[in-house]
Design a protein around this motif. Structure first.
Motif, mmCIF file in Angstrom:
data_model
loop_
_atom_site.group_PDB
_atom_site.id
_atom_site.type_symbol
_atom_site.label_atom_id
_atom_site.label_comp_id
_atom_site.label_asym_id
_atom_site.label_seq_id
_atom_site.Cartn_x
_atom_site.Cartn_y
_atom_site.Cartn_z
ATOM 1 N N HIS A 1 0.830 -1.202 0.000
ATOM 2 C CA HIS A 1 0.000 0.000 0.000
ATOM 3 C C HIS A 1 0.872 1.263 0.000
ATOM 4 O O HIS A 1 1.823 1.364 0.781
ATOM 5 C CB HIS A 1 -0.913 0.013 1.221
ATOM 6 N N PRO A 2 0.557 2.239 -0.851
ATOM 7 C CA PRO A 2 1.402 3.435 -0.962
ATOM 8 C C PRO A 2 1.585 4.195 0.350
ATOM 9 O O PRO A 2 2.690 4.687 0.629
ATOM 10 C CB PRO A 2 0.667 4.285 -2.000
ATOM 11 N N ASP A 3 0.532 4.314 1.164
ATOM 12 C CA ASP A 3 0.701 5.082 2.399
ATOM 13 C C ASP A 3 1.616 4.370 3.385
ATOM 14 O O ASP A 3 2.386 5.006 4.116
ATOM 15 C CB ASP A 3 -0.654 5.359 3.056
ATOM 16 N N THR B 1 9.938 7.059 4.876
ATOM 17 C CA THR B 1 10.297 8.132 5.807
ATOM 18 C C THR B 1 11.201 7.596 6.898
ATOM 19 O O THR B 1 12.220 8.212 7.249
ATOM 20 C CB THR B 1 9.025 8.746 6.420
ATOM 21 N N ASP C 1 10.574 14.366 -0.660
ATOM 22 C CA ASP C 1 9.552 14.306 0.380
ATOM 23 C C ASP C 1 9.943 15.028 1.667
ATOM 24 O O ASP C 1 9.066 15.463 2.408
ATOM 25 C CB ASP C 1 9.233 12.841 0.707
ATOM 26 N N ARG D 1 4.050 2.407 2.380
ATOM 27 C CA ARG D 1 5.370 2.645 1.774
ATOM 28 C C ARG D 1 5.909 4.019 2.171
ATOM 29 O O ARG D 1 7.104 4.184 2.439
ATOM 30 C CB ARG D 1 5.261 2.571 0.244
ATOM 31 N N ARG D 2 5.031 5.028 2.173
ATOM 32 C CA ARG D 2 5.465 6.379 2.555
ATOM 33 C C ARG D 2 6.028 6.388 3.973
ATOM 34 O O ARG D 2 7.086 6.993 4.230
ATOM 35 C CB ARG D 2 4.280 7.342 2.462
ATOM 36 N N MET D 3 5.354 5.703 4.881
ATOM 37 C CA MET D 3 5.849 5.652 6.260
ATOM 38 C C MET D 3 7.178 4.911 6.343
ATOM 39 O O MET D 3 8.113 5.353 7.030
ATOM 40 C CB MET D 3 4.798 5.003 7.166
ATOM 41 N N GLN E 1 2.201 3.311 14.090
ATOM 42 C CA GLN E 1 1.188 3.562 13.065
ATOM 43 C C GLN E 1 1.162 2.437 12.025
ATOM 44 O O GLN E 1 0.090 2.028 11.577
ATOM 45 C CB GLN E 1 1.457 4.900 12.387
#
Length: 595
Positions: free
Chosen positions: A339-341, A348, A568, A343-345, A410
């Motif tokens: 899932h992209p979100d 980061t 980012d 992946r974003r976490m 999270q």
């Protein structure tokens, strides 16, 4: 799910490329610090951290420490692990051979220390403060103090503490009330200190307390503070153990985290007075203590970085195994790492952990250069750079540690909030680090006041000029993502330079500006420095790939991480510049009674 895997590949890469190991290896006394030796040390330290320390981390969190009649007992297994740690020689890694050290560079010692903090931060706090005590006594101790105390502190057979804080005086050290009286060449110390890490425990036969106190005829404020060496057990002139000193733990603090670390309220001199010897000169104690504090600030920043690594590993492992939902581009449920979100976490976390690690190693290499470079001017330049870096390592390293640990919870979702998942401990443990050794706000004030305004930006301008040098090699690489990295890094460097010049131009006319802008300025400079380090690692990875290095996945991931950081995280620099240029009015305009 693995408990801890030492990231030795990434650590070695950062040591070689950012810490400039070849340059450090060439310094007098560090000729043994070859890449092969460093990798061997990291791998062996990683095995010890993973096998001996990491399994005790949840034990310490669950069991905590115990106090009985002034004696503190560490959680089950801690004392035995500490003695194993000492026997293996790990405490002596960065210290000079003169007192039993192994003589390896601080660059290597810093990396090894990161492993202890990742595996078990509560455990690692005791050798961390012992390291600071060694530094202080090596620089400022008398010959007798060095002879009696340094060999056993270097080995770790004895441990050290830092005693500053008192109930009435937190960060305001000048307000302390602990007192010292002269007594036939020695001193009697009386008073209480709070929040003393490792103030008492059962892992070492003696504890060397370094205590700030005030003499009866001392001037007021920080100019009247002296520093004393006060051992738990007095040491005879021949080095043998004497009688118990008048010092004891009277309370263990009940804390949010680091339950395995004894945070003590220490009572000095409740009976005849605790016997101490003066370190340095009378009324010069705070200046001397800064040797230990600066060492600790670098180490505390490393704690944040280490906990980020530990938490990040758990987030990645969970994201790979937790099946939930159908991600875009797939037609069946799969692991949440799709899932992209998520992946974003994870990106980061990866970007912050790797860049803060690089920052800490870069600072450690400047420490080595400042101490051992044969050229006086080079030593001075490295020392000035180190002074600039320490507030960033401490503040940005710890803030990033908190952010990464929070993101791990999270990623885990509701399970992350449950203690049984084992990730809440990392957030609870790391949360102290932005407070330790001068809060992050104090670090920001130090950066903007002592490191910028005091010298009118001379050292920082030199650093920013070095950041800009990277533009040339980035410009030679036309294929993505290097143009994007170059563009965003240039914008961030411009923001950092503009913020610096604005502060220097306006601060004299706005008495609140330095305080209001300090934290945004530190964040801006740290984020920009992180972008510079990330870009350097991407360039090094590209070079290694071009040279035929077979570790394609690791090196390609370095480039991808630098791309993410640039697109980012680096854009945050522009927003921070805007906040700084807004001045102090948004912070100070509301009356206190409106809050």
């Amino acid at each position: 799910m693995p408990t801890f895997t030492a990231p030795t590949r990434d650590m070695a890469f950062a040591i070689e490329e950012i810490g400039e190991l070849v340059r450090i290896n060439a310094l007098p006394g560090h000729d043994e610090a070859t890449p092969d030796l460093v990798v061997a040390v990291l791998e062996e330290a990683g095995r010890f951290a993973a096998s001996a320390l990491a399994p005790l981390n949840p034990v310490g969190d669950r069991e905590g420490c115990a106090l009985d009649n002034g004696k503190v007992t560490l959680p089950p297994g801690f004392a035995a692990a500490y003695r194993q740690f000492v026997k293996a020689g790990w405490n002596a890694v960065p210290f000079d051979a003169e007192h039993g050290g192994q003589g390896l560079p601080w660059l290597v010692g810093t990396a090894v220390q990161e492993l202890w903090h990742s595996a078990n931060m509560a455990f690692a706090l005791i050798p961390m403060l012992t390291q600071g005590a060694v530094e202080l006594l090596s620089s400022h101790g008398t010959n007798d103090q060095k002879a009696l105390f340094l060999p056993k502190l270097v080995s770790g057979q004895w441990t050290g503490t830092m005693n500053l804080t008192e109930p009435n005086a937190g960060s305001d050290v000048g307000a302390l009330r602990a007192r010292a009286t002269r007594d036939n060449g020695q001193y009697r110390i009386r008073g209480q200190k709070i929040f003393i890490t490792g103030g008492d425990h059962d892992a070492a036969e003696n504890i060397v307390h370094l205590v700030l106190a005030r003499l009866p005829d001392a001037p007021p404020g920080v100019k009247g503070v002296s520093l004393f060496l006060v051992p738990k057990v007095l040491v005879n002139p021949d080095g043998s153990m004497g009688r118990r000193n008048d010092v004891k733990c009277i309370k263990l603090e009940h804390k949010l985290g680091i339950h395995g670390s004894p945070t003590c309220v220490m009572a000095f001199g409740e009976e005849e007075g605790a016997v101490g010897t003066l370190v340095g000169r009378e009324n010069q104690g705070l200046a001397l203590m800064f040797t230990m504090m600066n060492n600790a600030r670098l180490a505390v920043g490393l704690e944040g970085i280490a906990q980020a690594e530990r938490a990040r590993q758990k987030a990645v492992a969970y994201a790979r195994e937790r099946v939930q939902g159908v991600a875009p581009g797939f037609d069946a449920p799969g692991p949440i790492i799709r899932h992209p979100d998520v992946r974003r976490m994870l990106m980061t976390q990866r970007a912050l952990t790797e860049t803060t690690r690089a920052l800490a190693y870069y600072a450690a290499s400047r420490m080595d250069l400042s101490r051992r470079h044969p050229d006086k001017a080079e030593r001075a330049h490295a020392h000035a750079r180190l002074d600039l870096l320490i507030p960033m390592v401490k503040a940005w390293g710890t803030a990033s540690g908190v952010r990464v640990a929070d993101l791990t919870i999270q990623v885990f979702g509701g399970m992350g909030f449950m203690e049984e998942a084992g990730v809440a401990q990392h957030l609870r443990d790391v949360r102290i680090t932005p407070i330790y050794e001068g809060t992050n706000g104090i670090q920001a004030m130090d950066l903007i006041g002592r490191k910028l305004i005091r010298d009118n930006g001379e050292v920082l301008r030199d650093f920013i000029a070095e950041l800009r040098v990277l533009d040339a090699p980035l410009a030679q690489l036309r294929a993505e993502p290097f143009p994007a990295i170059r563009r965003q890094l240039a914008a961030a460097i411009f923001a950092a330079s503009s913020a610096m010049e604005h502060i220097l131009r306006v601060h004299a006319d706005d008495p609140h500006l330095a305080g209001a802008a300090a934290t945004p300025f530190l964040d801006l400079l740290a984020i920009t420095t992180g972008g510079w380090l990330s870009a350097r690692m991407a360039l090094a990875a590209k070079r290694r790939l071009d040279e035929g290095d077979s570790d394609d996945a690791f090196l390609s991931a370095k480039i991808a991480t630098a791309h993410f950081y640039a697109e980012d995280i680096l854009p945050e620099a522009g927003a921070l510049l805007a906040a700084i240029e807004a001045g102090s009015a948004p912070v100070m305009s509301m009356p206190s009674d409106w809050f």
